[in-house]
Design a protein around this motif. Structure first.
Motif, PDB file in Angstrom:
ATOM      1  N   THR A 109       0.820  -1.011   0.633  1.00  0.00           N
ATOM      2  CA  THR A 109      -0.127   0.354  -0.320  1.00  0.00           C
ATOM      3  C   THR A 109       1.443   1.212   0.099  1.00  0.00           C
ATOM      4  O   THR A 109       1.944   0.796  -0.024  1.00  0.00           O
TER       5      THR A 109
ATOM      6  N   PRO B  46      -1.802   8.617  -0.634  1.00  0.00           N
ATOM      7  CA  PRO B  46      -2.225   9.169  -2.166  1.00  0.00           C
ATOM      8  C   PRO B  46      -1.524   9.983  -2.952  1.00  0.00           C
ATOM      9  O   PRO B  46      -1.603  11.226  -3.163  1.00  0.00           O
TER      10      PRO B  46
ATOM     11  N   SER C  96      -5.999   0.169  -6.932  1.00  0.00           N
ATOM     12  CA  SER C  96      -7.115   1.196  -6.381  1.00  0.00           C
ATOM     13  C   SER C  96      -7.409   0.925  -4.838  1.00  0.00           C
ATOM     14  O   SER C  96      -7.249   1.607  -3.413  1.00  0.00           O
TER      15      SER C  96
ATOM     16  N   PHE D 251      -3.501   2.011  -2.955  1.00  0.00           N
ATOM     17  CA  PHE D 251      -4.896   3.311  -2.429  1.00  0.00           C
ATOM     18  C   PHE D 251      -6.079   3.206  -1.388  1.00  0.00           C
ATOM     19  O   PHE D 251      -6.594   4.138  -1.355  1.00  0.00           O
TER      20      PHE D 251
ATOM     21  N   PRO E 118      -3.741  10.185  -7.378  1.00  0.00           N
ATOM     22  CA  PRO E 118      -5.517  10.385  -7.607  1.00  0.00           C
ATOM     23  C   PRO E 118      -6.078  11.367  -7.322  1.00  0.00           C
ATOM     24  O   PRO E 118      -4.705  12.793  -6.939  1.00  0.00           O
TER      25      PRO E 118
END
Length: 298
Positions: free
Chosen positions: A4, A7, A50, A54, A94
């Motif tokens: 991960t 953003p 995503s 994100f 993002p």
């Protein structure tokens, strides 16, 4: 792609073999690799990233508000014996970040076939809150039940298009019904929304999948170029496909496609190039607007 991140803008590289025996992508003259392939790779990659990178919750429906695929070099897209390798350098940015989670992604990609840069792909992805998504679907469905108005001076064709008229070989892949042609050269045709149609593939959505919308506009553009503008469909390729989506198409309601040609021109290397504008309609509602260019190869 298993971690991960925050953003911020991120870059990814995706590598895949272009399909050789796909029932849709490889159906037809098979002279060129289908632009469906990079569009589908970008869609799947953006969705995967995503959620994994994100941290977008799975329960937020993802909506592609816009997407475009463009050919910048034609020769690498020609099919040759044996497998061909597609590589995509993808940048995901993002947007509208709330509490560290983006409400959308801007996607940009450079396309390479067998190591040769030959295209671009972009998309704008929006993640809706569940209640917003439900309200959007409910309002859209009301408008989709309205009456669709075709050309007042339209003439109904005698038959449905043959597969070769839309660049396919298998009639089961044809998504278009009998066209209505106006005196100004506009074509209006109903699109098949039968989930049993093989173009639906393995789609699990409760709305008409993007693959059906892409393929129906592709077929309508080729039909218009071939039947009304003298193009030889078997040697045509779409050099650009750019769409803006305004809503979801419901699978149990009629869906129509309008196709209008622009001014015939030529590509940089002299090939005939016909711009075509298409819109998808359901009832009184416009679902999508598409600009494409049909390129005639020699």
């Amino acid at each position: 792609m298993l971690g991960t991140t925050g953003p911020t803008e991120q870059q990814f590289a995706v590598s895949a073999l272009l399909p050789e025996r796909h029932p849709l992508f490889n159906d037809g003259p098979n002279l060129f690799h289908d632009l469906h392939s990079p569009a589908e790779v970008l869609r799947r990659t953006a969705l995967f990233v995503s959620h994994r990178y994100f941290r977008v919750p799975q329960e937020r429906p993802a909506v592609f508000a816009a997407t475009e695929v463009m050919v910048t070099g034609l020769d690498p897209w020609r099919r040759t014996p044996g497998p061909a390798h597609l590589t995509m350098d993808i940048t995901l940015s993002p947007v509208d970040v709330v509490s560290g989670v983006p409400r959308g992604l801007e996607c940009e990609s450079a396309l390479y076939v067998e190591g040769v840069r030959c295209g671009t792909a972009t998309a704008r992805l929006v993640f809706l809150m569940p209640r917003v998504y439900q309200n959007h679907r409910e309002r859209g469905r009301v408008l989709s039940r309205g009456r669709f108005t075709g050309p007042e001076d339209g003439e109904l064709w005698a038959n449905e298009p043959a597969a070769k008229a839309v660049g396919r070989a298998d009639q089961a892949n044809v998504l278009l019904g009998r066209p209505v042609q106006s005196r100004q050269g506009e074509l209006v045709v109903e699109v098949s929304v039968d989930p049993r149609n093989q173009v639906y593939g393995e789609a699990t959505t409760d709305h008409v999948p993007a693959m059906v919308l892409i393929e129906s506009t592709r077929q309508a553009a080729l039909l218009l170029a071939g039947e009304l503008h003298g193009f030889t469909v078997n040697s045509c390729v779409l050099s650009r496909w750019s769409a803006r989506f305004q809503g979801f198409a419901e699978p149990d309601l009629p869906l129509h496609c309008r196709a209008v040609a622009g001014t015939l021109g030529r590509s940089a290397d002299g090939r005939p190039a016909l711009p075509v504008t298409l819109t998808l309609h359901q009832g009184a509602r416009q679902i999508a607007a598409v600009d494409t260019v049909v390129l005639q190869d020699y």
